[in-house]
Design a protein around this motif. Structure first.
Motif, mmCIF file in Angstrom:
data_model
loop_
_atom_site.group_PDB
_atom_site.id
_atom_site.type_symbol
_atom_site.label_atom_id
_atom_site.label_comp_id
_atom_site.label_asym_id
_atom_site.label_seq_id
_atom_site.Cartn_x
_atom_site.Cartn_y
_atom_site.Cartn_z
ATOM 1 N N VAL A 242 0.841 -1.203 0.000
ATOM 2 C CA VAL A 242 0.000 0.000 0.000
ATOM 3 C C VAL A 242 0.873 1.249 0.000
ATOM 4 C CG1 VAL A 242 -1.697 1.316 1.322
ATOM 5 C CG2 VAL A 242 -1.998 -1.141 1.027
ATOM 6 N N VAL A 243 1.937 1.247 0.774
ATOM 7 C CA VAL A 243 2.879 2.382 0.772
ATOM 8 C C VAL A 243 3.464 2.564 -0.620
ATOM 9 C CG1 VAL A 243 5.086 3.209 1.683
ATOM 10 C CG2 VAL A 243 3.401 2.193 3.238
ATOM 11 N N PHE A 244 3.883 1.465 -1.247
ATOM 12 C CA PHE A 244 4.441 1.511 -2.599
ATOM 13 C C PHE A 244 3.430 2.084 -3.590
ATOM 14 C CE2 PHE A 244 5.079 -0.315 -6.791
ATOM 15 C CZ PHE A 244 6.433 -0.121 -7.020
ATOM 16 N N PHE A 245 2.173 1.624 -3.492
ATOM 17 C CA PHE A 245 1.139 2.104 -4.402
ATOM 18 C C PHE A 245 0.972 3.612 -4.299
ATOM 19 C CE2 PHE A 245 -1.017 -2.235 -3.636
ATOM 20 C CZ PHE A 245 -0.209 -2.845 -4.582
ATOM 21 N N LYS A 246 0.957 4.117 -3.092
ATOM 22 C CA LYS A 246 0.789 5.564 -2.890
ATOM 23 C C LYS A 246 1.981 6.333 -3.439
ATOM 24 C CE LYS A 246 -2.345 5.059 0.971
ATOM 25 N NZ LYS A 246 -2.571 5.198 2.414
ATOM 26 N N GLN A 247 3.172 5.808 -3.238
ATOM 27 C CA GLN A 247 4.384 6.485 -3.717
ATOM 28 C C GLN A 247 4.479 6.487 -5.243
ATOM 29 O OE1 GLN A 247 7.404 4.192 -1.723
ATOM 30 N NE2 GLN A 247 7.408 5.534 0.076
ATOM 31 N N HIS A 248 3.877 5.490 -5.885
ATOM 32 C CA HIS A 248 4.010 5.338 -7.334
ATOM 33 C C HIS A 248 2.718 5.607 -8.096
ATOM 34 C CE1 HIS A 248 7.591 3.313 -5.787
ATOM 35 N NE2 HIS A 248 8.133 3.736 -6.917
ATOM 36 N N HIS A 249 1.808 6.329 -7.461
ATOM 37 C CA HIS A 249 0.600 6.838 -8.108
ATOM 38 C C HIS A 249 -0.338 5.763 -8.656
ATOM 39 C CE1 HIS A 249 2.622 10.625 -7.576
ATOM 40 N NE2 HIS A 249 3.659 10.151 -8.244
ATOM 41 N N PHE A 250 -0.460 4.655 -7.936
ATOM 42 C CA PHE A 250 -1.481 3.659 -8.272
ATOM 43 C C PHE A 250 -2.823 4.198 -7.798
ATOM 44 C CE2 PHE A 250 2.182 1.156 -8.776
ATOM 45 C CZ PHE A 250 1.882 -0.113 -9.243
ATOM 46 N N GLN A 251 -3.862 3.946 -8.561
ATOM 47 C CA GLN A 251 -5.212 4.350 -8.168
ATOM 48 C C GLN A 251 -5.848 3.199 -7.378
ATOM 49 O OE1 GLN A 251 -7.846 5.066 -11.452
ATOM 50 N NE2 GLN A 251 -9.631 5.295 -10.143
#
Length: 117
Positions: A78-87
């Protein structure tokens, strides 16, 4: 943060018949099988396939998700998703096998990430 396994999703209406065919095709047995009554679904994994069974209405909300990744630590993802602009398509939630999240990557690829507990 590690992907432990990936499952290609196969949406079906007749789980038993489909499982029988894939057990023969893959020369293996069902690894897990469970009902998800809140969503009107039954799921089974066999090899690298995740068979998702239900009627058309219950399957419709899930058909755009292309793959399921089994991961070791969903919170790190989840942290990775937020950092890499995943929706975030479907936020973090508890499911019969643990917890999951569905996301769309910046290229439009939709995937479910699951951590078994």
């Amino acid at each position: 943060m590690k992907i432990l396994k990936s499952y290609t999703r196969v949406y079906v209406h007749h789980l038993n018949a489909t499982l029988n065919r894939y057990q023969q095709l893959l020369s293996t047995t069902v690894e897990s099988r469970f009902k998800y009554p809140q969503k009107g679904l039954e799921l089974a994994s066999i090899g690298n396939l995740l068979l998702i069974s239900g009627n058309e209405d219950s399957l419709r909300p899930f058909r755009t998700t292309q793959i399921t990744f089994l991961v070791d630590d969903l919170d790190e993802f989840v942290v990775f998703f937020k950092q890499h602009h995943f929706q975030i398509i479907h936020p973090y939630q508890h499911v019969p096998t643990g917890k999951n999240i569905t996301v769309k990557d910046p290229e439009g690829f939709i995937a479910e990430y699951v951590q078994h507990v």
